[in-house]
Scaffold this active site. Structure first.
Site, PDB file in Angstrom:
ATOM      1  N   ASP A 119       1.139  -1.466  -0.088  1.00  0.00           N
ATOM      2  CA  ASP A 119       0.220   0.136   0.354  1.00  0.00           C
ATOM      3  C   ASP A 119       1.006   1.153  -0.115  1.00  0.00           C
ATOM      4  OD1 ASP A 119       0.977   0.328   2.306  1.00  0.00           O
ATOM      5  OD2 ASP A 119      -1.317   0.524   3.896  1.00  0.00           O
ATOM      6  N   HIS A 120       0.393   2.416  -0.283  1.00  0.00           N
ATOM      7  CA  HIS A 120       1.073   3.567   0.616  1.00  0.00           C
ATOM      8  C   HIS A 120       2.445   3.642   1.557  1.00  0.00           C
ATOM      9  CE1 HIS A 120      -2.481   3.985   2.771  1.00  0.00           C
ATOM     10  NE2 HIS A 120      -2.377   5.016   3.847  1.00  0.00           N
ATOM     11  N   CYS A 129       3.704  -2.698   4.640  1.00  0.00           N
ATOM     12  CA  CYS A 129       2.485  -1.769   4.625  1.00  0.00           C
ATOM     13  C   CYS A 129       2.817  -0.886   5.333  1.00  0.00           C
ATOM     14  CB  CYS A 129       1.172  -2.160   4.724  1.00  0.00           C
ATOM     15  SG  CYS A 129       0.719  -2.860   6.440  1.00  0.00           S
ATOM     16  N   THR A 149       3.538  -0.776   9.005  1.00  0.00           N
ATOM     17  CA  THR A 149       4.160  -1.519  10.033  1.00  0.00           C
ATOM     18  C   THR A 149       4.077  -3.107   9.873  1.00  0.00           C
ATOM     19  OG1 THR A 149       1.659  -2.161  10.845  1.00  0.00           O
ATOM     20  CG2 THR A 149       2.452  -0.378  12.025  1.00  0.00           C
ATOM     21  N   ILE A 183       1.623  -4.869   9.896  1.00  0.00           N
ATOM     22  CA  ILE A 183       0.585  -5.653  10.688  1.00  0.00           C
ATOM     23  C   ILE A 183      -0.812  -6.176   9.570  1.00  0.00           C
ATOM     24  CG2 ILE A 183      -0.752  -6.106  12.583  1.00  0.00           C
ATOM     25  CD1 ILE A 183       1.939  -4.529  13.734  1.00  0.00           C
ATOM     26  N   GLY A 184      -0.926  -4.725   9.171  1.00  0.00           N
ATOM     27  CA  GLY A 184      -2.291  -4.873   8.481  1.00  0.00           C
ATOM     28  C   GLY A 184      -2.381  -5.690   7.290  1.00  0.00           C
TER      29      GLY A 184
HETATM   30  C1  RB5 Z   1      -1.718   3.185   6.443  1.00  0.00           C
HETATM   31  O1  RB5 Z   1      -1.739   4.444   6.888  1.00  0.00           O
HETATM   32  C2  RB5 Z   1      -1.147   1.949   7.503  1.00  0.00           C
HETATM   33  O2  RB5 Z   1      -2.509   1.827   8.425  1.00  0.00           O
HETATM   34  C3  RB5 Z   1      -0.980   1.103   6.827  1.00  0.00           C
HETATM   35  O3  RB5 Z   1       0.619   0.766   6.225  1.00  0.00           O
HETATM   36  C4  RB5 Z   1      -0.732  -0.254   7.695  1.00  0.00           C
HETATM   37  O4  RB5 Z   1       0.353  -0.407   8.430  1.00  0.00           O
HETATM   38  C5  RB5 Z   1      -1.369  -1.426   8.250  1.00  0.00           C
HETATM   39  O5  RB5 Z   1      -1.261  -1.638   9.293  1.00  0.00           O
END
Ligand code: RB5
Length: 147
Positions: free
Chosen positions: A7-8, A64, A66, A68-69
């Protein structure tokens, strides 16, 4: 073939990982994102996880902010064993003991030098089998009974 997704929050680190794998002639399947625009990490984690679970890709790497997501989302897909790692011992042992098939990294947690070392360890280490197989079988049974 290694499935890649970010992701970003993981975009900049994923660019380094992609370059690293290409330099090593490791084939990749890129699930995006291809620009640093805000996306919801499950939208990337799930297609990567499904490609790995179906055997279309041997392993996956998700990044991502962290890690974690991406890890939580990927682990919802049956057959996926995703692990967030930020140290070499974990990256090695999640292959040896857990037969992890997706490595999750935090683009806001680890720098590129460490991240590339974790990628190499993860991709080079084989599952040890033996006593660990029965433990993974219990997870497979849980996945089936919880459906
Ligand atoms: C995005 O801001 C952030 O929440 C995502 O990249 C990630 O860290 C989620 O676990």
């Amino acid at each position: 073939m290694i499935a890649l997704g970010c992701d970003h929050g993981g975009f900049a680190l994923m660019a380094e990982i992609k370059k690293h794998l290409q330099e090593k002639n490791i084939s990749i399947r890129d699930f995006g994102v291809d620009r640093p625009v805000a996306v919801d990490y499950p939208d990337v984690a799930v297609p990567v996880a499904r490609a790995v679970a179906k055997g279309e890709c041997e392993k996956g790497i998700l990044v991502c902010g962290t890690g974690i997501g991406m890890c939580i989302a990927a682990n919802k897909v049956t057959g996926v064993r995703a692990a967030v790692c930020s140290d070499g011992f974990s990256a090695k042992y999640t292959r040896l003991h857990n037969d992890a098939n997706i490595l999750c990294l935090g683009g806001r947690v680890v720098g590129p030098g460490l991240a590339l070392a974790l990628v190499d360890l993860f991709l080079q280490t084989e599952f040890e089998g033996g006593r660990h197989t029965a433990r993974l079988d219990k997870i497979r049974e849980l996945e089936q009974s919880d459906r």
